[in-house]
Design an enzyme around this catalytic site. Structure first.
Site, mmCIF file in Angstrom:
data_model
loop_
_atom_site.group_PDB
_atom_site.id
_atom_site.type_symbol
_atom_site.label_atom_id
_atom_site.label_comp_id
_atom_site.label_asym_id
_atom_site.label_seq_id
_atom_site.Cartn_x
_atom_site.Cartn_y
_atom_site.Cartn_z
ATOM 1 N N HIS A 1 0.829 -1.214 0.000
ATOM 2 C CA HIS A 1 0.000 0.000 0.000
ATOM 3 C C HIS A 1 0.868 1.272 0.000
ATOM 4 C CE1 HIS A 1 -3.270 -2.731 0.464
ATOM 5 N NE2 HIS A 1 -2.937 -3.072 1.692
ATOM 6 N N ASP B 1 -4.797 -8.552 -3.253
ATOM 7 C CA ASP B 1 -5.083 -8.277 -1.845
ATOM 8 C C ASP B 1 -6.336 -8.981 -1.318
ATOM 9 O OD1 ASP B 1 -5.232 -7.228 0.680
ATOM 10 O OD2 ASP B 1 -5.053 -5.143 0.117
HETATM 11 C C1 NGQ Z 1 -5.423 -7.774 6.216
HETATM 12 N N1 NGQ Z 1 -6.047 -6.015 4.685
HETATM 13 O O1 NGQ Z 1 -4.481 -8.145 6.903
HETATM 14 O O2 NGQ Z 1 -6.172 -8.563 5.643
HETATM 15 C C2 NGQ Z 1 -5.626 -6.290 6.030
HETATM 16 C C3 NGQ Z 1 -6.657 -5.795 6.998
HETATM 17 C C4 NGQ Z 1 -5.317 -4.868 8.895
HETATM 18 C C5 NGQ Z 1 -5.723 -4.852 4.153
HETATM 19 N N2 NGQ Z 1 -4.985 -4.036 4.821
HETATM 20 C C6 NGQ Z 1 -6.256 -5.942 8.420
HETATM 21 N N3 NGQ Z 1 -6.134 -4.519 2.948
HETATM 22 O O3 NGQ Z 1 -4.643 -4.220 8.094
HETATM 23 O O4 NGQ Z 1 -5.242 -4.687 10.104
HETATM 24 ZN ZN ZN Z 2 -3.119 -7.081 2.728
#
Ligand code: NGQ
Ligand code: ZN
Length: 477
Positions: free
Chosen positions: A291, A342
């Site tokens: 990101h 993602d």
């Molecule tokens: C994840 N996903 O680990 O799946 C994360 C969300 C977080 C994204 N950042 C959870 N798109 O970042 O705490």
């Molecule tokens: Zn992720």
């Protein structure tokens, strides 16, 4: 578990290497005619040469381009695609989505994960992703107790990747805390939790059960600076460097995705997330910053200079309301980058690249923002850079059609309504920007082995059935 012949067994049609004559192929240096691709028995390109004659070689049935590495996936989230698009409250956000995602993750059993991942990886192959970096943090049973084999779920993912035939870099994820400053985790995060040492032991176990080979690699991922302390980060990275194959193994981390994350980080330590990461670790080409949406000028400069890859996930970032990275600046400063699917809300590399450019157009109110004077064809520039960056992030030689790289490639459908009658220089624009009936991907090869033929994968029907049963079980009552 793995026998010395395992690789041969996985590739019965690949024992002698192979060759393909391509009337038209996109090499890292641009389109070339009459290209002969030759690969060895292990699936590595040994010769890529333009202006050849076909001779007895099999001939590609359309323009050939490199397969795309997918640098960021959470496989299990595929099964919740479309389930979080209903307003829960007027302040719905990334954080409310995360609660729903956590709830969904609670229910997953090992066989569900395997079925979801197998189906997902087949979808990826059909879409032209020939490898995937799996950012894998679901480690324990519901409630948080470790499985009898602590690497159970990682092995399920690797098994699915092997059956689909996709190249894979598994990144077992370290998750220690619930927020900046070593905040306690919540009950919903219990399946993710570990220490640097337990994570390194899990990586060791994976290496032993399914050793690295031409299609498999293991890195690590500190989840984020929210979930890992500076000490944990150091212990993990230095431990990785001492492990087998760990010297140049990739390290991926989520960073600066949400504005709240930036503000919380500033409140905790006075630094922004990317700035903090740069101060803690010597970033280099082995790193992938997933990101990095919210950076200031100094952070953009330092990341560009570090050689780290920025992992852009445009459809997920749009879906979650992350914000828009300054991609124009990123490319102007020669920062390395690639694309990831993602949350797997979409498996379409064409959409990822298109949305990357469209976000910039909407913001800057201009067109062809991510082109340069030297490389005026936006789609071609984006495609080639995403392949190179994705390869670096995956820690595997998948950087395109050149000797020494894997024979991972896509044969486009030259008869597709948008590709027919186009000159070579117009093909990638049609691939990325035109969205009409059907998709113009005909065949897909991984390490020379054909895994998609006429848009179909040999296991797609059985994988779809297993996926449907898994989803049915997950959504029951
Ligand atoms: C994840 N996903 O680990 O799946 C994360 C969300 C977080 C994204 N950042 C959870 N798109 O970042 O705490
Ligand atoms: Zn992720």
């Amino acid at each position: 578990m793995a026998s010395p012949h395992e690789q041969d067994l996985q590739h019965p049609d690949n024992l002698a290497g192979g060759m393909l004559f391509c009337p038209l192929a996109l090499l890292p240096e641009g389109w070339r005619r009459n290209v002969m691709l030759r690969w060895d028995a292990a699936g590595t390109l040994i010769d890529v040469r333009a202006d050849q004659t076909a001779g007895q070689a099999p001939q590609a049935r359309g323009p050939v381009i490199a397969g795309m590495p997918n640098l960021h996936s959470h496989a299990f989230q595929r099964a919740m695609a479309g389930l979080t698009e209903v307003m829960g409250s007027p302040s719905d956000s990334f954080w409310s989505w995360r609660k729903l995602m956590y709830r969904f993750a609670q229910r997953l059993q090992p066989e569900h994960l395997e079925a979801i991942a197998r189906h997902l990886y087949i979808e990826m192959l059909k879409a032209g992703y020939t490898s995937v970096c799996e950012f894998h943090y679901l480690h324990h049973a519901p409630g948080g107790a470790p499985y009898a084999d602590p690497a159970e779920l990682g092995l399920r993912v690797m098994q699915a990747a092997g059956e689909a035939g996709i190249g894979v870099t598994l990144l077992p994820v370290l998750y220690q805390y619930g927020g900046f400053g070593s905040q306690p985790t919540s009950a919903e995060q219990a399946r993710f939790i570990g220490s640097a040492q337990s994570l390194l032991a899990m990586r060791e176990r994976l290496l032993q059960a399914l050793p690295e080979n031409a299609l498999r690699r293991y890195g690590v991922a500190p989840h984020s600076l929210r979930a890992v302390s500076p000490a944990g980060l150091e212990e993990l990275v230095s431990g990785l460097r001492q492990q087998s194959g760990g010297q140049d193994a990739p390290v991926h981390i989520h960073v600066a995705e949400q504005e709240r994350e930036v503000n919380d980080c500033l409140a905790w330590c006075g630094q922004r997330p990317v700035q903090l990461l740069l101060s803690l670790q010597a970033l280099d080409a082995r790193w992938c910053l997933v990101h990095a949406t919210h950076m200031d000028q100094a952070e953009y400069q330092a990341v560009a200079a570090s050689g780290a890859v920025v992992g852009l996930c445009p459809t997920t970032e749009a879906n979650l309301g992350d914000g828009i990275i300054d991609a124009a600046r990123l490319l102007a400063s020669n920062t390395r980058w690639g694309i990831g699917s993602d949350s797997n809300i979409a498996i379409n590399l064409r959409s990822e690249l298109r949305l990357l450019e469209y976000g910039q157009r909407l913001h800057h109110r201009r067109r062809n923002v991510l082109a340069s004077e030297a490389e005026p064809v936006v789609a071609e520039r984006l495609y080639l850079q995403a392949v190179a960056g994705g390869a670096s992030a995956s820690g595997r030689p998948v950087a395109g059609l050149a000797a020494g790289q894997r024979a991972d490639f896509i044969v486009l459908d030259g008869e597709d309504i948008n590709l027919a009658e186009r000159s070579p220089e117009q093909i990638l624009s049609a691939l990325v920007f035109c969205e009409h009936d059907g998709q113009p991907i005909r065949d897909v090869h991984v390490g020379g082995r054909q895994v998609v033929r006429d848009g179909h994968h040999a296991l797609e029907d059985s994988a779809r059935r297993a996926y449907r049963s898994a989803v049915a079980a997950l959504l029951k009552d």
